[in-house]
Design an enzyme around this catalytic site. Structure first.
Site, mmCIF file in Angstrom:
data_model
loop_
_atom_site.group_PDB
_atom_site.id
_atom_site.type_symbol
_atom_site.label_atom_id
_atom_site.label_comp_id
_atom_site.label_asym_id
_atom_site.label_seq_id
_atom_site.Cartn_x
_atom_site.Cartn_y
_atom_site.Cartn_z
ATOM 1 N N GLY A 155 0.837 -1.200 0.000
ATOM 2 C CA GLY A 155 0.000 0.000 0.000
ATOM 3 C C GLY A 155 0.867 1.242 0.000
ATOM 4 N N GLN A 167 3.381 9.920 0.606
ATOM 5 C CA GLN A 167 4.643 9.212 0.863
ATOM 6 C C GLN A 167 5.683 9.474 -0.229
ATOM 7 O OE1 GLN A 167 2.422 5.325 1.842
ATOM 8 N NE2 GLN A 167 4.275 5.152 3.063
ATOM 9 N N CYS A 224 5.408 -0.070 7.469
ATOM 10 C CA CYS A 224 5.140 1.082 6.597
ATOM 11 C C CYS A 224 6.414 1.410 5.838
ATOM 12 C CB CYS A 224 4.713 2.282 7.444
ATOM 13 S SG CYS A 224 4.374 3.761 6.479
ATOM 14 N N LEU A 225 6.268 1.669 4.539
ATOM 15 C CA LEU A 225 7.434 2.019 3.725
ATOM 16 C C LEU A 225 8.085 3.314 4.216
ATOM 17 C CD1 LEU A 225 6.038 1.082 0.208
ATOM 18 C CD2 LEU A 225 7.934 -0.039 1.398
ATOM 19 N N HIS A 231 -4.850 1.957 7.267
ATOM 20 C CA HIS A 231 -3.464 2.426 7.401
ATOM 21 C C HIS A 231 -3.188 3.553 6.389
ATOM 22 C CE1 HIS A 231 1.031 1.625 7.853
ATOM 23 N NE2 HIS A 231 0.978 2.322 6.727
ATOM 24 N N GLU A 232 -3.607 3.342 5.141
ATOM 25 C CA GLU A 232 -3.335 4.324 4.077
ATOM 26 C C GLU A 232 -4.183 5.585 4.240
ATOM 27 O OE1 GLU A 232 -0.754 3.850 2.487
ATOM 28 O OE2 GLU A 232 -0.505 1.713 2.892
ATOM 29 N N HIS A 271 -2.619 7.971 6.482
ATOM 30 C CA HIS A 271 -1.568 8.785 5.854
ATOM 31 C C HIS A 271 -2.132 10.092 5.295
ATOM 32 C CE1 HIS A 271 2.177 6.526 5.919
ATOM 33 N NE2 HIS A 271 1.571 5.416 5.512
HETATM 34 C C1 QAP Z 1 0.786 -0.757 4.921
HETATM 35 O O1 QAP Z 1 2.910 -1.309 4.215
HETATM 36 C C2 QAP Z 1 0.314 -1.987 5.621
HETATM 37 O O2 QAP Z 1 9.485 -1.714 7.008
HETATM 38 C C3 QAP Z 1 1.633 -1.030 3.718
HETATM 39 O O3 QAP Z 1 11.550 -2.443 5.457
HETATM 40 C C4 QAP Z 1 1.183 -2.818 6.311
HETATM 41 O O4 QAP Z 1 3.683 -1.996 2.253
HETATM 42 C C5 QAP Z 1 -0.994 -2.319 5.589
HETATM 43 C C6 QAP Z 1 7.662 -2.406 3.924
HETATM 44 C C7 QAP Z 1 0.710 -3.947 6.946
HETATM 45 C C8 QAP Z 1 -1.454 -3.441 6.211
HETATM 46 C C9 QAP Z 1 -0.621 -4.267 6.892
HETATM 47 C C10 QAP Z 1 7.930 -2.041 5.229
HETATM 48 C C11 QAP Z 1 8.717 -2.781 3.130
HETATM 49 C C12 QAP Z 1 6.305 -2.371 3.367
HETATM 50 C C13 QAP Z 1 9.231 -2.079 5.736
HETATM 51 C C14 QAP Z 1 3.905 -1.766 3.409
HETATM 52 C C15 QAP Z 1 10.285 -2.444 4.911
HETATM 53 C C16 QAP Z 1 10.032 -2.805 3.608
HETATM 54 C C17 QAP Z 1 5.228 -1.899 4.024
HETATM 55 CO CO CO Z 2 2.343 3.487 5.562
#
Ligand code: QAP
Ligand code: CO
Length: 173
Positions: free
Chosen positions: A46, A51, A96-97, A138-139, A142
Site C-alpha cells: 500500500g 509518501q 510502513c514504507l 493504514h493508508e 496517511h
Molecule cells: C501498509 O505497508 C500496511 O518496514 C503497507 O523495510 C502494512 O507496504 C498495511 C515495507 C501492513 C497493512 C498491513 C515495510 C517494506 C512495506 C518495511 C507496506 C520495509 C520494507 C510496508
Molecule cells: Co504506511
C-alpha cells in the site's frame, strides 16, 4: 512511468493533510501509475501519495501474494472516506514504507465500508475485511498525516523514534 523516492519518518511532509482531488484527470492517473510502480519496486502492499511528497488524497493498494504467483491486483482509491466501521476490532502486525524496518501490532476495526472514486473517476462503495481493511485504514491515516507508530503506547513510540534516529545516524557515516 517513474519510480519515486519514498519519504521516511521524521520527514515533516508526512504530517501534511492531503487535499481532495476535484476530478480525476490524466495527470492523476499518471501519478497513480507511478505510485503503483514505486510500491511494486519497494516492494510494498500500500502507498499514499503523500509518501512520495504529493499531498493529494490518493492511495494505491495491491495485497495479492506475488511470491505465490498470484496475479497482480492493483486497486486505486481517490478521496476514500470510511462511512462505516465494525465495532469488532482485530490486531495486525503492521509496517510502513515510510517507517522502514519497524513492525508492531495495531488494533483496528476488522471491517469497514469506504466510498471513493476509482481510476476513472467513477464513484464506488467497497466493503473490506481482513488485510484489505487493515491496509485501507493504514493508508487513509496517511492522508491525515497519521503514521501507524502514532497509535503505539508512548513508551513503544519513544523506543521506535530512538531506533529511527540511530539508524539515520549510522547511514550518515
Ligand atoms: C501498509 O505497508 C500496511 O518496514 C503497507 O523495510 C502494512 O507496504 C498495511 C515495507 C501492513 C497493512 C498491513 C515495510 C517494506 C512495506 C518495511 C507496506 C520495509 C520494507 C510496508
Ligand atoms: Co504506511
Amino acid at each position: 512511468m517513474a519510480i519515486y523516492k519514498i519519504l521516511t519518518e521524521p520527514d515533516p511532509i508526512l504530517r501534511q493533510i492531503s487535499k481532495p482531488v476535484e476530478s480525476v484527470t490524466d495527470e492523476h492517473r499518471q501519478l497513480m501509475d507511478d505510485m503503483l510502480e514505486t510500491m511494486y519496486d519497494a516492494p510494498g502492499i500500500g502507498l499514499a501519495a503523500i509518501q512520495i511528497g504529493e499531498p493529494l488524497r490518493i492511495i494505491v493498494i495491491d495485497i495479492a501474494d506475488h511470491e505465490n504467483d498470484e496475479p497482480k491486483d492493483p486497486r486505486y482509491f481517490v478521496n476514500p472516506e470510511i462511512i462505516e466501521k465494525s465495532d469488532a476490532t482485530k490486531p495486525y502486525k503492521e509496517g510502513c514504507l515510510s517507517v522502514p524496518e519497524i513492525y508492531d501490532i495495531i488494533e483496528r476495526p476488522s471491517e469497514i465500508t469506504v466510498n471513493y472514486l476509482d481510476y476513472h473517476g467513477n464513484p464506488q462503495t467497497l466493503h473490506a475485511d481482513d488485510l484489505l481493511a487493515v491496509c485501507l485504514q493504514h493508508e487513509i491515516d496517511h492522508l491525515d498525516g497519521t503514521l501507524f507508530i502514532d497509535k503505539l503506547s508512548k513508551l513503544k513510540r519513544q523506543l521506535v523514534m530512538s531506533k529511527i534516529r540511530k539508524a539515520k545516524k549510522l547511514k550518515l557515516v
